[in-house]
Scaffold this motif. Structure first.
Motif, mmCIF file in Angstrom:
data_model
loop_
_atom_site.group_PDB
_atom_site.id
_atom_site.type_symbol
_atom_site.label_atom_id
_atom_site.label_comp_id
_atom_site.label_asym_id
_atom_site.label_seq_id
_atom_site.Cartn_x
_atom_site.Cartn_y
_atom_site.Cartn_z
ATOM 1 N N LEU A 5 30.834 3.758 25.519
ATOM 2 C CA LEU A 5 30.002 5.097 26.933
ATOM 3 C C LEU A 5 30.715 4.138 27.832
ATOM 4 O O LEU A 5 30.555 2.482 27.736
ATOM 5 N N LEU A 252 16.650 9.470 26.888
ATOM 6 C CA LEU A 252 17.260 8.998 25.973
ATOM 7 C C LEU A 252 18.031 10.171 25.270
ATOM 8 O O LEU A 252 18.931 9.645 24.665
ATOM 9 N N ASP A 253 17.218 10.735 24.715
ATOM 10 C CA ASP A 253 17.073 12.019 23.900
ATOM 11 C C ASP A 253 17.525 13.420 24.215
ATOM 12 O O ASP A 253 18.676 13.353 23.509
ATOM 13 N N PHE A 255 20.106 12.617 26.418
ATOM 14 C CA PHE A 255 21.949 12.185 26.729
ATOM 15 C C PHE A 255 21.838 11.876 25.191
ATOM 16 O O PHE A 255 23.729 12.241 24.683
ATOM 17 N N VAL A 256 21.543 11.478 24.025
ATOM 18 C CA VAL A 256 21.796 11.985 22.827
ATOM 19 C C VAL A 256 22.092 13.374 22.407
ATOM 20 O O VAL A 256 24.018 13.782 21.710
ATOM 21 N N ILE A 291 19.715 4.602 28.328
ATOM 22 C CA ILE A 291 21.209 4.982 27.904
ATOM 23 C C ILE A 291 21.707 4.204 27.349
ATOM 24 O O ILE A 291 22.512 4.568 26.639
ATOM 25 N N GLU A 294 20.845 1.889 24.547
ATOM 26 C CA GLU A 294 20.193 2.059 23.184
ATOM 27 C C GLU A 294 21.106 2.950 22.492
ATOM 28 O O GLU A 294 21.647 3.580 21.612
ATOM 29 N N ALA A 295 21.681 3.862 23.841
ATOM 30 C CA ALA A 295 22.420 5.296 23.308
ATOM 31 C C ALA A 295 23.821 5.316 21.897
ATOM 32 O O ALA A 295 24.148 5.620 21.367
ATOM 33 N N GLN A 298 22.933 4.953 18.390
ATOM 34 C CA GLN A 298 22.258 6.257 18.162
ATOM 35 C C GLN A 298 23.637 7.344 17.976
ATOM 36 O O GLN A 298 23.537 8.271 17.175
ATOM 37 N N LEU A 299 25.363 6.546 18.639
ATOM 38 C CA LEU A 299 26.182 7.619 18.799
ATOM 39 C C LEU A 299 27.429 7.308 17.710
ATOM 40 O O LEU A 299 28.460 8.086 17.631
#
Length: 300
Positions: A5, A252-253, A255-256, A291, A294-295, A298-299
């Motif tokens: 990112l 956030l959700d 974006f993920v 984002i 934390e993103a 998650q990715l």
């Protein structure tokens, strides 16, 4: 492969009035790269403050240690390979080898007319780009270059000691047409796209994903034609120009979900705009920072 990112910080603020703080915060938030636009002015920002890309990145290099720095994107519209190479070698040295050059053929906006000429046609831009990129490659890789082309010349251009990054700093080539993709395949370490501009106004996110899928297929074909594996290139999506617009930055959700769909297409890096109030890039700064922090996990 995990998805990196990055962010792009438009150079519209004085260094002492928020400019410096944005770049240092980008490093604190853990962005992979912090880019800036390389224009003399741009769209709705034309009548307001706007600072030069290379000086801005040089200043950013002096107040950061880890985050990579780059342009999205530099173009031949007002750049010459000889002078640009000297500036890039200097920037790469000052940053300790943290520079990526985003480079594209340019467009028909303010940069195309500010020097007092008529904008080049799409064919003229492609012709110049096809000469610009190979010459810049040589200038950043060789101690001395002499070249006489249709559009650009260099006479014993000295670029000692060269880049910190060897054999030169990486090129992230913005391209969607066959000639640009050919240059990407031959000279790029990364490929950049903003999606299909025809879909921005009336397209759907699903149509955009399919268009991007088609672009990645064409990139693969261009790489195969020169004997290169497309997996060697990073694939970068500069967000904000697809039909999704700013919606991925609403939570956030969101974006993920957006990032995951594009990760499945093979993208290795997503670039999000640093929030700018009262603009197309307006976003909640707290959500933006969430984002950023934390993103990526998650990715992974």
């Amino acid at each position: 492969m995990s998805l990196r990112l990055s962010t792009v910080i438009l150079p519209y603020r004085r260094w002492s009035e928020g400019g410096r703080a944005a770049w240092t915060r980008a490093e604190e938030l853990g962005f992979h790269t912090a880019y800036t636009y390389d224009h003399l002015s741009w769209r709705s920002f034309r009548d307001g403050p706007w600072f030069g890309a290379i000086p801005t990145l040089t200043a950013a290099a002096s107040v950061t240690d880890r985050v990579r720095l780059g342009t999205l994107v530099t173009s031949p519209n007002f750049r010459h390979p000889v002078t640009l190479a000297k500036e890039l070698i200097s920037l790469d040295d000052i940053s300790g080898g943290r520079v990526t050059l985003g480079i594209g053929a340019g467009g028909t906006g303010f940069d195309a007319t500010v020097l007092g000429r008529e904008p080049w046609t799409a064919r003229e831009r492609a012709d110049r780009f096809a000469e610009f990129v190979p010459l810049l490659d040589r200038l950043l890789s060789e101690d001395s270059v002499t070249y006489e082309g249709e559009f650009y010349s260099a006479h014993e251009a000295r670029n000692i000691p060269g880049c910190v990054q060897r054999p030169r700093l990486p090129f992230a080539v913005a391209a969607t047409g066959p000639r640009g993709l050919k240059l990407t395949a031959r000279y790029g370490q990364a490929w950049v796209t903003t999606g299909d501009p025809k879909l921005y106004e009336n397209g759907t996110p699903e149509q955009s994903v399919e268009a991007l899928r088609g672009q990645t297929v064409k990139l693969g074909e261009a790489c195969a034609a020169v004997g290169r594996d497309a997996s060697e290139l990073d694939k970068v999506l500069l967000t904000g120009f697809t039909p999704d617009r700013a919606r991925p930055l609403e939570s956030l959700d969101a974006f993920v979900d957006f990032a995951g769909r594009h990760q499945e297409l093979g993208f290795t890096e997503l670039v999000i705009h640093w929030p700018i109030p009262d603009s197309d890039f307006a976003a909640d700064e707290k959500v933006f920072e969430q984002i950023a922090m934390e993103a990526p996990a998650q990715l992974a």
